[in-house]
Design a protein around this motif. Sequence first.
Motif, PDB file in Angstrom:
ATOM      1  N   THR A 116     -16.362  10.146 -34.743  1.00 41.77           N
ATOM      2  CA  THR A 116     -17.233  11.183 -34.840  1.00 41.77           C
ATOM      3  C   THR A 116     -18.724  11.014 -34.619  1.00 41.77           C
ATOM      4  O   THR A 116     -19.418  11.554 -33.942  1.00 41.77           O
ATOM      5  N   LEU A 117     -19.028   9.924 -35.223  1.00 42.09           N
ATOM      6  CA  LEU A 117     -20.486   9.591 -35.224  1.00 42.09           C
ATOM      7  C   LEU A 117     -20.779   9.272 -33.964  1.00 42.09           C
ATOM      8  O   LEU A 117     -21.866   9.462 -33.292  1.00 42.09           O
ATOM      9  N   ALA A 118     -20.169   8.449 -33.246  1.00 43.17           N
ATOM     10  CA  ALA A 118     -20.426   7.791 -31.828  1.00 43.17           C
ATOM     11  C   ALA A 118     -20.549   8.987 -30.943  1.00 43.17           C
ATOM     12  O   ALA A 118     -21.601   9.023 -30.042  1.00 43.17           O
ATOM     13  N   LYS A 119     -19.599  10.220 -31.152  1.00 42.17           N
ATOM     14  CA  LYS A 119     -19.891  11.241 -30.282  1.00 42.17           C
ATOM     15  C   LYS A 119     -21.080  12.100 -30.402  1.00 42.17           C
ATOM     16  O   LYS A 119     -21.648  12.519 -29.590  1.00 42.17           O
ATOM     17  N   LEU A 120     -21.516  12.236 -31.972  1.00 41.17           N
ATOM     18  CA  LEU A 120     -22.516  12.961 -32.417  1.00 41.17           C
ATOM     19  C   LEU A 120     -23.895  11.959 -31.561  1.00 41.17           C
ATOM     20  O   LEU A 120     -24.665  12.646 -31.233  1.00 41.17           O
ATOM     21  N   VAL A 121     -23.727  10.783 -31.911  1.00 40.31           N
ATOM     22  CA  VAL A 121     -24.886   9.982 -31.270  1.00 40.31           C
ATOM     23  C   VAL A 121     -25.135  10.311 -29.757  1.00 40.31           C
ATOM     24  O   VAL A 121     -26.220  10.492 -29.298  1.00 40.31           O
ATOM     25  N   LEU A 122     -24.072  10.245 -29.047  1.00 38.02           N
ATOM     26  CA  LEU A 122     -24.209  10.664 -27.532  1.00 38.02           C
ATOM     27  C   LEU A 122     -24.524  12.097 -27.325  1.00 38.02           C
ATOM     28  O   LEU A 122     -25.457  11.954 -26.447  1.00 38.02           O
ATOM     29  N   ASP A 123     -24.286  12.857 -28.061  1.00 35.04           N
ATOM     30  CA  ASP A 123     -24.579  14.071 -27.849  1.00 35.04           C
ATOM     31  C   ASP A 123     -26.136  14.553 -28.240  1.00 35.04           C
ATOM     32  O   ASP A 123     -26.837  15.072 -27.452  1.00 35.04           O
ATOM     33  N   VAL A 124     -26.699  13.603 -29.189  1.00 36.88           N
ATOM     34  CA  VAL A 124     -28.107  13.649 -29.622  1.00 36.88           C
ATOM     35  C   VAL A 124     -28.706  13.031 -28.398  1.00 36.88           C
ATOM     36  O   VAL A 124     -29.958  13.617 -28.161  1.00 36.88           O
ATOM     37  N   ALA A 125     -28.318  11.987 -28.038  1.00 38.03           N
ATOM     38  CA  ALA A 125     -29.156  11.149 -27.120  1.00 38.03           C
ATOM     39  C   ALA A 125     -29.363  11.871 -25.532  1.00 38.03           C
ATOM     40  O   ALA A 125     -30.341  11.953 -25.004  1.00 38.03           O
ATOM     41  N   GLU A 126     -28.313  12.784 -25.550  1.00 41.96           N
ATOM     42  CA  GLU A 126     -28.436  13.672 -24.319  1.00 41.96           C
ATOM     43  C   GLU A 126     -29.602  14.642 -24.143  1.00 41.96           C
ATOM     44  O   GLU A 126     -30.140  14.634 -23.261  1.00 41.96           O
ATOM     45  N   GLN A 127     -29.619  14.940 -25.379  1.00 40.67           N
ATOM     46  CA  GLN A 127     -30.703  16.175 -25.779  1.00 40.67           C
ATOM     47  C   GLN A 127     -32.140  15.680 -26.093  1.00 40.67           C
ATOM     48  O   GLN A 127     -32.964  16.273 -25.601  1.00 40.67           O
ATOM     49  N   LEU A 128     -32.299  14.328 -26.691  1.00 35.43           N
ATOM     50  CA  LEU A 128     -33.454  14.352 -27.368  1.00 35.43           C
ATOM     51  C   LEU A 128     -34.311  13.214 -26.700  1.00 35.43           C
ATOM     52  O   LEU A 128     -33.777  12.061 -26.395  1.00 35.43           O
ATOM     53  N   ASN A 129     -35.586  13.697 -26.521  1.00 40.55           N
ATOM     54  CA  ASN A 129     -36.675  12.860 -25.793  1.00 40.55           C
ATOM     55  C   ASN A 129     -37.699  11.901 -26.789  1.00 40.55           C
ATOM     56  O   ASN A 129     -38.572  11.646 -26.367  1.00 40.55           O
TER      57      ASN A 129
END
Lengths: 201, 251
Positions: B61-74
Amino acid sequence: MKKNQKIVIIDYGAGNIQSIMFAIKRLGFEAELSSDAEEIRKADKVIFPGVGEAGSAMKMLRSTGLDEVIPTLKQPVLGICLGMQLMCNYSEEGDTKGLEIFDADVKRFDNSVKVPQIGWNQITNLDSHLFDNVENGEYVYLVHSYYVPECVDEIARTEYGINYSTALHRDNFYGVQFHPEKSSKTGEQILKNFLKLDLRS
Amino acid sequence: MLTKRIIPCLDIKNGRTVKGINFVDLRDAGDPVELAAAYAEKGADELVFLDISATEEKRKTLAKLVLDVAEQLNIPFTVGGGISSVEDVDILLKNGADKVSINSSAVKNPELINQLSEKFGSQCIVVAIDAKNIDGNWKVHLVGGKVPTDIDLFEWAKEVEQRGAGEILFTSMDHDGTKKGFANQPLARLSEEVNIPIIASGGAGNIDHFIDTFQKGKADAALAASVFHFKEIEIRELKGHLKNAGIPVRL
């Protein structure tokens, strides 16, 4: 700006490349990861990332032969963070010989400042199309213990205890010490400017 | 000039943010990705995600969350909470986290700090230290502050620096949740005794507390949760006040 250009991020096992892929995607482009010399040579733009330690990163480059490929590239190449440092003559970190693209020797910050430097600092004395629409003194995100002393290839300068070169340019090669992929709107503008460059020397 | 950083901290449980319920302008305040993007837009310099879930699925769950955040966050972000191995860190960094924060696992196995900094570089290893003042001595506590140890805060801070930590995130349990200000005395001493950046955490209640922790506490960054989530302090307004007080900030 060429919409369907081929953007290759050099994959040699160093660090966090996911963030750079995403940053390019947010600009509306697709980047591919590759360690293949032919794929890299065919690219319109090449990004040379790097996080970690200079000595072991250089070893990884040598073991794949990419140390021979990178200096002969003709399209615009952008080295980021350790990527830029490896493009210099030499780094104190791990007593490492570099790719000798930029005429500079990388040094460690002395202990009069906190090391690593972590956070947002200003870029000044901007002198390149890489900084079109970026104002003098804007903030970028930096994380590093080693730096490039002011040198002839400098196109941006930062102060951290001393003045040093935070961006370099020679021929088709560019380097930035900061992380454009993590530097908010300023970083996005700089990446966009890089993707706009159309020279092939 | 290097600026002082303002870092909102998001508590994550099973992939959702907790505590962030009053953050307005968001339809779904529990979505960490949306919340993270909103903070970036409002001028946060960095974010910390602290995972407090204890399920078996946690890692995925955490790995997926990190990936989703990285996609959006600058802007950069750190992930912490229950990280205890090189493999844990490898997964999080590969998915786009910029830094990881380790706490109890570093005390139990200090060699982990060396292994992580050698493999990934000091710059992405934050060591979080929770401590409490007991009879005039600052003692390190584990498991979210529940378990006391005999370890001295300052000795431990020097050791984690030597072992290759890139930053220290110091939370005073005496101040955490009080909203009466950061622990500026031990913070200032930490800044004198180690030469890596120190993030102050615990006790933020008003704008003056931030001014104090940068000026008196010599902190390099300040982390807070509820004052930002509940909109008691707006980051832009805070940074305006910091600037007027002569503290370098990114506006």
